[in-house]
Design an enzyme around this catalytic site. Structure first.
Site, PDB file in Angstrom:
ATOM      1  N   GLU A  49       9.457 -16.026   2.988  1.00  0.00           N
ATOM      2  CA  GLU A  49      10.903 -15.839   3.193  1.00  0.00           C
ATOM      3  C   GLU A  49      11.087 -14.704   4.201  1.00  0.00           C
ATOM      4  OE1 GLU A  49      13.598 -16.156  -0.108  1.00  0.00           O
ATOM      5  OE2 GLU A  49      15.105 -14.933   0.914  1.00  0.00           O
ATOM      6  N   ASP A 123      20.767 -12.365  10.551  1.00  0.00           N
ATOM      7  CA  ASP A 123      21.854 -11.610  11.207  1.00  0.00           C
ATOM      8  C   ASP A 123      22.382 -12.392  12.404  1.00  0.00           C
ATOM      9  OD1 ASP A 123      21.802  -9.204   9.602  1.00  0.00           O
ATOM     10  OD2 ASP A 123      19.874  -8.765  10.532  1.00  0.00           O
ATOM     11  N   LYS A 127      28.348 -10.374  18.758  1.00  0.00           N
ATOM     12  CA  LYS A 127      28.770  -9.954  20.107  1.00  0.00           C
ATOM     13  C   LYS A 127      27.873 -10.608  21.153  1.00  0.00           C
ATOM     14  CE  LYS A 127      30.791  -5.568  18.893  1.00  0.00           C
ATOM     15  NZ  LYS A 127      30.465  -4.199  18.565  1.00  0.00           N
ATOM     16  N   ASP A 159      26.369 -18.961   8.078  1.00  0.00           N
ATOM     17  CA  ASP A 159      27.815 -19.228   7.998  1.00  0.00           C
ATOM     18  C   ASP A 159      28.453 -18.931   9.356  1.00  0.00           C
ATOM     19  OD1 ASP A 159      27.664 -16.487   8.145  1.00  0.00           O
ATOM     20  OD2 ASP A 159      28.777 -16.094   6.317  1.00  0.00           O
TER      21      ASP A 159
HETATM   22  C1  LIG Z   1      22.387 -10.832   6.894  1.00  0.00           C
HETATM   23  S1  LIG Z   1      21.017 -10.269   6.016  1.00  0.00           S
HETATM   24  C2  LIG Z   1      20.679 -11.623   4.897  1.00  0.00           C
HETATM   25  C3  LIG Z   1      19.889 -11.172   3.716  1.00  0.00           C
HETATM   26  C4  LIG Z   1      19.583 -12.240   2.675  1.00  0.00           C
HETATM   27  N1  LIG Z   1      18.723 -13.274   3.195  1.00  0.00           N
HETATM   28  C5  LIG Z   1      20.841 -12.841   2.098  1.00  0.00           C
HETATM   29  O1  LIG Z   1      21.044 -14.053   2.243  1.00  0.00           O
HETATM   30  O2  LIG Z   1      21.607 -12.086   1.471  1.00  0.00           O
HETATM   31  C6  LIG Z   1      19.692 -10.447   7.196  1.00  0.00           C
HETATM   32  C7  LIG Z   1      18.416  -9.774   6.721  1.00  0.00           C
HETATM   33  O3  LIG Z   1      17.406 -10.044   7.684  1.00  0.00           O
HETATM   34  C8  LIG Z   1      16.629  -8.868   7.856  1.00  0.00           C
HETATM   35  N2  LIG Z   1      15.976  -8.955   9.171  1.00  0.00           N
HETATM   36  C9  LIG Z   1      16.507  -8.727  10.387  1.00  0.00           C
HETATM   37  N3  LIG Z   1      15.595  -8.891  11.362  1.00  0.00           N
HETATM   38  C10 LIG Z   1      14.433  -9.247  10.728  1.00  0.00           C
HETATM   39  C11 LIG Z   1      13.129  -9.548  11.188  1.00  0.00           C
HETATM   40  N4  LIG Z   1      12.813  -9.500  12.495  1.00  0.00           N
HETATM   41  N5  LIG Z   1      12.174  -9.869  10.283  1.00  0.00           N
HETATM   42  C12 LIG Z   1      12.480  -9.907   8.971  1.00  0.00           C
HETATM   43  N6  LIG Z   1      13.703  -9.622   8.467  1.00  0.00           N
HETATM   44  C13 LIG Z   1      14.666  -9.298   9.339  1.00  0.00           C
HETATM   45  C14 LIG Z   1      17.648  -7.736   7.731  1.00  0.00           C
HETATM   46  O4  LIG Z   1      17.035  -6.498   7.408  1.00  0.00           O
HETATM   47  C15 LIG Z   1      18.529  -8.256   6.614  1.00  0.00           C
HETATM   48  O5  LIG Z   1      18.078  -7.847   5.350  1.00  0.00           O
END
Ligand SMILES: C[S@@+](CC[C@H](N)C(=O)[O-])C[C@H]1O[C@@H](n2cnc3c(N)ncnc32)[C@H](O)[C@@H]1O
Length: 220
Positions: A49, A123, A127, A159
């Site tokens: 994951e 994420d 922007k 989303d």
């Molecule tokens: C918007 S959050 C979604 C978290 C979770 N999957 C949820 O559905 O609640 C995006 C997550 O991806 C992580 N993330 C961002 N870039 C990443 C990367 N290159 N490798 C692994 N995780 C990453 C962020 O730290 C964050 O916890």
């Protein structure tokens, strides 16, 4: 491209909490990630994951499937503290997690093949000038080719409609993957028993439409 954009440490975290986390057997930071293969050699099925956030889904999946190995990566440490607690409480032996971003982790995964790869609400970087920070792009999809086999399922949720188009396009362009036409939309969520995560809840609360996508290897 940078490996990770964002905050790594939760506010108010204490040094002794950090030390406990870094010493925890199932937490694999950069210095311990090399031990992943030896620590997990008794498992046959590996799941990954990427960006597990607070860890709701990877925890539930690993608790329900104790014969399978689960590896989660997320540089933001909040969820790692949750997972440490959950692993201890439920005596899990099949859940490993790392604070490496996917690109950094990939360097250590070269000979690992995953049966399922889950990416929930990556994420969206809405922007225009930040779009290049998005995790899912063509080079990311090319890397997935190297850690998958013909039975691998890749599950993505978002989303964000602009990111949705990009995700669909990147997989469409790839020579290896195709969007499943058998399991579609919310069926992916139920069929794969995905758990409700923080960002899924957020989307529901603001009445945003959520898209679940299942990608499979192209049948040759
Ligand atoms: C918007 S959050 C979604 C978290 C979770 N999957 C949820 O559905 O609640 C995006 C997550 O991806 C992580 N993330 C961002 N870039 C990443 C990367 N290159 N490798 C692994 N995780 C990453 C962020 O730290 C964050 O916890």
């Amino acid at each position: 491209m940078l490996n990770f954009y964002g905050r790594k440490y939760p506010r108010n975290i204490k040094n002794d909490q950090l030390k406990e986390l870094y010493d925890f057997k199932f937490f694999l930071d950069k210095s311990k990630i090399k031990t992943f293969k030896t620590k997990t050699k008794k498992f046959e099925t590996f799941n990954l994951e990427i960006g597990f956030g607070f860890g709701e889904n990877i925890f539930a999946q690993s608790a329900k499937n104790d014969k399978d190995l689960f590896l989660g990566c997320d540089p933001y440490l909040s969820g790692s503290f949750n997972l440490k607690k959950d692993i201890k409480t439920f005596s899990l032996k099949n859940l490993f997690f790392t604070n490496l971003g996917f690109l950094e982790l990939f360097e250590f995964l070269k000979n690992t093949i995953f049966t399922k790869i889950v990416i929930l609400f990556p994420d969206p970087w809405p922007k225009k000038r930040h779009k290049k920070r998005r995790l899912i792009n063509s080079s990311f999809v090319s890397l997935l080719e190297l850690i998958t086999f013909e039975k691998t399922k890749i599950i993505v949720a978002t989303d964000h409609e602009d990111y949705l188009s990009q995700i669909l396009y990147e997989f469409y362009k790839s020579k290896s993957f195709e969007l499943s036409t058998e399991v579609i939309g919310y069926e992916v969520y139920t069929c794969f028993d995905i758990s409700l995560t923080k960002y899924h809840k957020k989307a529901k609360k603001s009445n945003k439409r959520v898209y679940f996508l299942l990608f499979e290897k192209k049948k040759s």
